[in-house]
Design a protein around this motif. Structure first.
Motif, mmCIF file in Angstrom:
data_model
loop_
_atom_site.group_PDB
_atom_site.id
_atom_site.type_symbol
_atom_site.label_atom_id
_atom_site.label_comp_id
_atom_site.label_asym_id
_atom_site.label_seq_id
_atom_site.Cartn_x
_atom_site.Cartn_y
_atom_site.Cartn_z
ATOM 1 N N VAL A 64 -3.861 2.396 -12.485
ATOM 2 C CA VAL A 64 -2.899 1.364 -12.089
ATOM 3 C C VAL A 64 -1.497 1.679 -12.591
ATOM 4 O O VAL A 64 -0.499 1.380 -11.930
ATOM 5 C CB VAL A 64 -3.357 -0.019 -12.595
ATOM 6 C CG1 VAL A 64 -2.327 -1.096 -12.266
ATOM 7 C CG2 VAL A 64 -4.711 -0.385 -12.006
ATOM 8 N N PHE A 124 -7.531 2.160 -0.167
ATOM 9 C CA PHE A 124 -6.464 2.055 -1.158
ATOM 10 C C PHE A 124 -6.964 1.542 -2.505
ATOM 11 O O PHE A 124 -6.377 1.858 -3.539
ATOM 12 C CB PHE A 124 -5.327 1.191 -0.610
ATOM 13 C CG PHE A 124 -4.456 1.943 0.357
ATOM 14 C CD1 PHE A 124 -3.414 2.727 -0.100
ATOM 15 C CD2 PHE A 124 -4.719 1.910 1.716
ATOM 16 C CE1 PHE A 124 -2.626 3.452 0.780
ATOM 17 C CE2 PHE A 124 -3.940 2.630 2.609
ATOM 18 C CZ PHE A 124 -2.887 3.410 2.141
ATOM 19 N N THR A 166 -2.807 -3.135 -5.391
ATOM 20 C CA THR A 166 -2.538 -2.313 -4.208
ATOM 21 C C THR A 166 -2.680 -3.095 -2.914
ATOM 22 O O THR A 166 -2.134 -2.701 -1.880
ATOM 23 C CB THR A 166 -3.469 -1.087 -4.174
ATOM 24 O OG1 THR A 166 -3.016 -0.183 -3.177
ATOM 25 C CG2 THR A 166 -4.904 -1.490 -3.878
ATOM 26 N N LYS A 223 0.801 -1.229 0.000
ATOM 27 C CA LYS A 223 0.000 0.000 0.000
ATOM 28 C C LYS A 223 0.835 1.282 0.000
ATOM 29 O O LYS A 223 0.475 2.254 -0.678
ATOM 30 C CB LYS A 223 -0.969 -0.014 1.188
ATOM 31 C CG LYS A 223 -2.087 -1.026 1.028
ATOM 32 C CD LYS A 223 -2.959 -1.135 2.272
ATOM 33 C CE LYS A 223 -4.057 -2.170 2.096
ATOM 34 N NZ LYS A 223 -4.836 -2.376 3.343
ATOM 35 N N THR A 266 1.564 2.394 -3.455
ATOM 36 C CA THR A 266 0.418 3.078 -4.064
ATOM 37 C C THR A 266 0.319 4.509 -3.565
ATOM 38 O O THR A 266 0.085 5.449 -4.347
ATOM 39 C CB THR A 266 -0.884 2.326 -3.733
ATOM 40 O OG1 THR A 266 -0.785 0.982 -4.210
ATOM 41 C CG2 THR A 266 -2.085 3.004 -4.379
ATOM 42 N N VAL A 314 1.172 3.328 -10.452
ATOM 43 C CA VAL A 314 1.584 2.477 -9.335
ATOM 44 C C VAL A 314 2.616 1.452 -9.793
ATOM 45 O O VAL A 314 3.641 1.245 -9.130
ATOM 46 C CB VAL A 314 0.367 1.777 -8.700
ATOM 47 C CG1 VAL A 314 0.812 0.856 -7.567
ATOM 48 C CG2 VAL A 314 -0.625 2.813 -8.191
ATOM 49 N N THR A 315 2.378 0.808 -10.926
ATOM 50 C CA THR A 315 3.353 -0.172 -11.415
ATOM 51 C C THR A 315 4.647 0.515 -11.828
ATOM 52 O O THR A 315 5.738 -0.039 -11.652
ATOM 53 C CB THR A 315 2.788 -0.971 -12.600
ATOM 54 O OG1 THR A 315 2.412 -0.091 -13.662
ATOM 55 C CG2 THR A 315 1.583 -1.793 -12.168
ATOM 56 N N PRO A 333 -6.533 -3.334 -10.179
ATOM 57 C CA PRO A 333 -6.560 -2.555 -8.929
ATOM 58 C C PRO A 333 -6.165 -3.356 -7.692
ATOM 59 O O PRO A 333 -5.652 -2.791 -6.720
ATOM 60 C CB PRO A 333 -8.018 -2.094 -8.841
ATOM 61 C CG PRO A 333 -8.518 -2.121 -10.244
ATOM 62 C CD PRO A 333 -7.816 -3.277 -10.890
ATOM 63 N N ALA A 381 0.506 7.947 -5.737
ATOM 64 C CA ALA A 381 -0.590 8.915 -5.700
ATOM 65 C C ALA A 381 -0.080 10.309 -5.353
ATOM 66 O O ALA A 381 -0.481 11.310 -5.969
ATOM 67 C CB ALA A 381 -1.645 8.467 -4.694
ATOM 68 N N ILE A 434 -6.128 3.759 -5.840
ATOM 69 C CA ILE A 434 -5.501 3.277 -7.075
ATOM 70 C C ILE A 434 -6.463 3.404 -8.253
ATOM 71 O O ILE A 434 -6.036 3.663 -9.389
ATOM 72 C CB ILE A 434 -5.002 1.823 -6.921
ATOM 73 C CG1 ILE A 434 -4.071 1.459 -8.099
ATOM 74 C CG2 ILE A 434 -6.139 0.834 -6.822
ATOM 75 C CD1 ILE A 434 -3.394 0.105 -7.946
#
Length: 753
Positions: free
Chosen positions: A492, A483, A519, A413, A416, A495-496, A516, A420, A487
């Motif tokens: 996504v 979370f 996360t 998390k 993520t 985040v990746t 999703p 963000a 995400i």
């Protein structure tokens, strides 16, 4: 060299014959050595001479394989590994008795003849001709040395070894030519030195130094008369005369060597007789090779070092070249392993998880800013017995780890959250975060759009976890629905991409799934990966690739190039500082409170997966990061409910109650006596909330047209009901939907809390 002739018009074979004082035909016969007579073979002298001349003159002598020593960061020995146990020594460092014994029994006329002993050859040829086969040899030490070079070059290839030792005319002719060349170039002392270093003495001991250590636990320079005679007797047949398994046969052979030494007047008959009466006097040091013998529980760290040398292009362009370098050995490898940290890791593991438990734990410690791996251990030792394993539970599949790694749960998390914040989200970003919800749909990904066509749902750990929440509280309580909403909001792909910049690669080497649920830690990673990722937070956003090796010295004493840590910025300093502030809250008053360190700032995150098949704690201080995984080491895993771990019963295992204390103890010991720097703290409070609080004081119970916070994506307009369990008239509650993040709510009233 080919068929070139000297100014005198003699071919190489004829020169060899002249060098030995015989005819070209005799030279060809001698090339056959322990072979039937030329007539019996039907070979013409001319053909033999041409075959001799066609052999290249230069003998390629590969570096002798030796043991490699692996050291920790302080110079302490972790393990010795080798393909062949050998330590090369100078002739002056070999006992004079040993030098005399090997010459007496293997080649008594070594100092009188050239590359070939003519008298011995003629005797062997005559005997073999009479018997019609090969029954007697006449190889000199020089020829034996050449044959051993062929064997060494063959390595562990059984077919090549067979070719190198096969009794054939071609091999004997080749051996003769190289022997002549070696004799001229090296001289007797160097040949004897090389011979003693290359020869096999049985019990995995190659060379006289390894043999001396194996059978008598002493250096070759300290061998006495009877010990030297025993070792010299082994050369002819190490298995037949093995003193460990056939002591009586070995003693008879030793006494034969002593008699021969007396015959050639190296010792007196009285000395020989006295030595023959003595017992073998073995003091055996059995071979200890490989990472299985590593101290400090560092077997898997040792194995990771081996994997680096076998896989990193720094050590050779091809897999074959790297394997050859490793097998040749002779390296001194100083690693990053910190003995204090490793001891602390092992102590913590032992006190919390038993080897016999149905689950296992793995712990890895990494230094932020350098990528140095300071400690690595697990409760299942390196080995082949019950509850032992050769799988490095801390590593990726490609480096000896499990096939898929382990799902990391909520420890993902913070990645993520970092993505963000880099995308512009604020740490006070709020979402409704219900106890249970469907995954939002559609959601953008790196490859298009993900849709929740199957109506998949997600829920929090406890029914009491109901939002709305801001990021701090959602992180401290590890709120799943928060979370998932986060995400889904940013997509996504960011985040990746953040995961990639932090070195968070799947243990199986596959690409991240663009979904999703990523996360929530749905993918499998290794403890090494997670420890190093969190070290990026500790290093204020700069990722440094993990390194295990400080330096390597080759067999010649020269330093070799080693892989270096590569550092790059994964996120801004402000983002990293924000995550650090969020994760400090986890150990101060959140799910990771049991893992908090005394007298030094720390941060971290718990993680528990579906069906409690894995539990994690990943945390850090500004100068050390560590990851702890607990779970079933097999493919199916273990559901950790109603289970005893380390003698402690758990109705349900959480990241806080088992991995957390392991992490705390491992980190505490590793950091004892080390500096305790602080994090760079940042404010994660909503600045508009401060203004709202001031307004409350001035306008207690007065109506307000406050429409919500700008930048809050308009999730709420106005003031929420401060008492959600009490139903209030709608005109007293802030008016709902904001407008596109502008916070233009419909007004409402502030209520004191």
């Amino acid at each position: 060299m080919g068929n070139t002739r000297s100014s005198g018009g003699l071919s190489t074979a004829q020169q060899a014959a002249k060098f030995l004082g015989v005819s070209a035909l005799a030279g060809a016969v001698m090339a056959g050595l322990a072979l039937p007579a030329v007539g019996a073979l039907g070979l013409a002298a001319k053909g033999t001479v041409e075959e001799f001349d066609g052999i290249p003159a230069n003998l390629k002598t590969p570096p002798l394989s030796q043991r490699t020593t692996i050291l920790d960061a302080k110079g302490g020995e972790i393990a010795k590994v080798y393909s062949r146990d050998r330590t090369i020594v100078k002739l002056k460092d070999v006992s004079p008795y040993m030098r005399q014994a090997i010459v007496a029994i293997e080649d008594a006329r070594f100092y009188q003849h050239g590359a070939v002993d003519l008298k011995g050859v003629l005797r062997a040829v005559n005997t073999n001709a009479q018997e019609g086969g090969v029954s007697q040899g006449a190889s000199t030490l020089t020829q034996q040395y050449v044959k051993n070079v062929f064997v060494e070059e063959a390595g562990n290839d059984k077919e090549k070894v067979a070719q190198a030792t096969r009794q054939s005319i071609g091999r004997k002719i080749k051996e003769l030519k190289y022997a002549i060349k070696v004799e001229k170039e090296l001289g007797k002392k160097r040949i004897l030195e090389n011979y003693l270093n290359i020869t096999f003495f049985g019990q995995q001991a190659y060379g006289i130094e390894a043999a001396s250590q194996r059978y008598f636990s002493k250096s070759a320079k300290d061998l006495n008369l009877e010990q030297s005679a025993m070792l010299a007797g082994l050369v002819q047949s190490p298995s037949r005369y093995d003193p460990i398994n056939a002591p009586e046969t070995a003693k008879e052979r030793r006494n034969t060597v002593l008699r021969r030494m007396a015959e050639v007047k190296d010792i007196t008959p009285a000395q020989a007789a006295a030595a023959q009466k003595k017992p073998l006097g073995l003091k055996v040091s059995m071979p200890r090779s490989g990472c299985i013998t590593a101290v400090q529980g560092a077997g898997f760290f040792c194995d990771y070092v081996r994997e680096i040398l076998l896989n990193d292009p720094t050590f050779g362009k091809t897999a074959e070249a790297r394997a050859k370098r490793w097998n040749q050995g002779g390296l001194t490898i100083r690693t990053t392993l910190d003995p204090q940290a490793q001891e602390s890791v092992q102590k913590s593991i032992k006190s919390h998880v038993y080897q016999s438990d149905s689950v296992a734990t793995a712990v890895t410690l990494v230094e932020p800013g350098t990528g140095k791996v300071l400690g690595m251990g697990q409760s299942r030792p390196y080995g082949f017995g019950e509850n032992e394993t050769q799988i490095n539970l801390s590593a990726d599949k490609a480096m000896g780890g499990s096939n898929y790694g382990f799902q990391v749960g909520s420890t993902f998390k913070p990645i993520t959250a970092a993505a963000a914040i880099e995308q512009g989200k604020k740490p006070y970003q709020r979402y409704s975060s219900p106890y249970k919800m469907k995954y939002p749909s559609p959601v953008t990904t790196c490859k298009g759009t993900w849709r929740n066509d199957e109506g998949a749902t997600v829920e929090n750990e406890n029914e009491s976890e109901v939002g709305p929440y801001a990021m701090k509280e959602a992180t401290a309580k590890s709120v799943n629905t928060y979370f998932v909403q986060l995400i889904s909001d940013i997509g996504v792909c960011p985040v990746t991409q953040m995961a990639d910049r932090m070195g968070v690669e799947r243990a199986d080497g596959e690409e991240h799934n663009q979904v999703p649920s990523l996360t929530l830690g749905s993918e499998g990673f290794s403890p090494l990966t997670m420890a190093n990722a969190y070290a990026t937070f500790a290093n204020r956003g700069v990722y440094c690739s993990p390194v295990f090796i400080e330096s390597i010295t080759g067999p010649n004493g020269k330093a070799l190039k080693v892989p270096q840590s590569k550092c790059s910025r994964a996120m801004s300093e402000k983002t990293a500082d924000t995550i650090n502030t969020l994760l400090r809250g986890v150990v101060e008053d959140g799910t990771g409170k049991q893992a908090g360190l005394k007298n030094r700032p720390s941060a971290g995150k718990t993680g528990t997966t579906d069906e409690r098949r894995a539990a994690w704690f990943v945390g850090y201080t500004p100068n050390l990061a560590g990851a702890v995984w607990v779970g079933g080491p097999g493919a199916k895993g273990v559901t950790m409910e109603n289970i005893s771990i380390g003698g402690v019963f758990h109705d349900k295992v959480y990241g806080a109650d088992t991995p957390g204390p392991i992490w705390k103890d491992a980190m505490s010991g590793a950091l004892e006596g080390k500096p305790a720097p602080n994090f760079e703290s940042v404010s994660i409070k909503d600045p508009n909330q401060h203004k709202s609080d001031d307004d409350k004081k001035r306008n207690d119970r007065k109506p307000s047209n406050d429409g919500g916070d700008k930048g809050d994506n308009g999730d709420k307009g106005g003031q929420e009901n401060p008492w959600p369990d009490i139903s209030l008239p709608s005109d007293l509650i802030g008016g709902g939907n904001g407008n596109g993040g502008n916070g233009n709510g419909n007004g409402g009233r502030h209520w004191p809390r």
